[in-house]
Design a protein around this motif. Structure first.
Motif: not given
Length: 117
Positions: A26-45, A47-55
């Protein structure tokens, strides 16, 4: 619509997350579909390795799609950061969620710094 998917065993107030995300949009005056996923440290690691090349595990990742987005949050890292920054867990969780939402909306770190003064 804002959807929260808790893929961890941690209890979380989904309504709190929806309110924070909704307010940020609302503060940004935007309307989008948004998904929030809560994951383990193993899973985010992974994803970070795959998409940002940071292990390493990170607190939040954002993914921008056509007219929608996803914010992936690691509650374990959020908890550690809250202790390190000496803030409440809820405040740190809100901070990383807003950070993620702003990335979904196309902001980079430089723009976020300018926006926050």
């Amino acid at each position: 619509m804002i959807e929260v998917n808790n893929l961890t065993k941690n209890k979380v107030d989904k309504e709190f997350l929806k309110r924070v995300a909704k307010k940020a949009l609302e503060e940004e005056n935007k309307k989008i579909e948004l998904s929030i996923a809560l994951v383990s440290s193993h899973r985010i690691r992974e994803l970070n390795r795959k998409y940002r090349k940071k292990d390493k595990a990170t607190d939040v990742l954002s993914f921008q799609y056509d007219g929608s987005g996803e914010v992936v949050i690691c509650l374990e890292v959020v908890k550690k950061n809250a202790q390190q920054f000496k803030v409440t867990y809820q405040k740190e969780l809100a901070r990383v969620l807003i950070h993620g939402v702003l990335h979904v909306l196309g902001y980079n770190h430089q723009q976020m710094k300018q926006k926050n003064g």
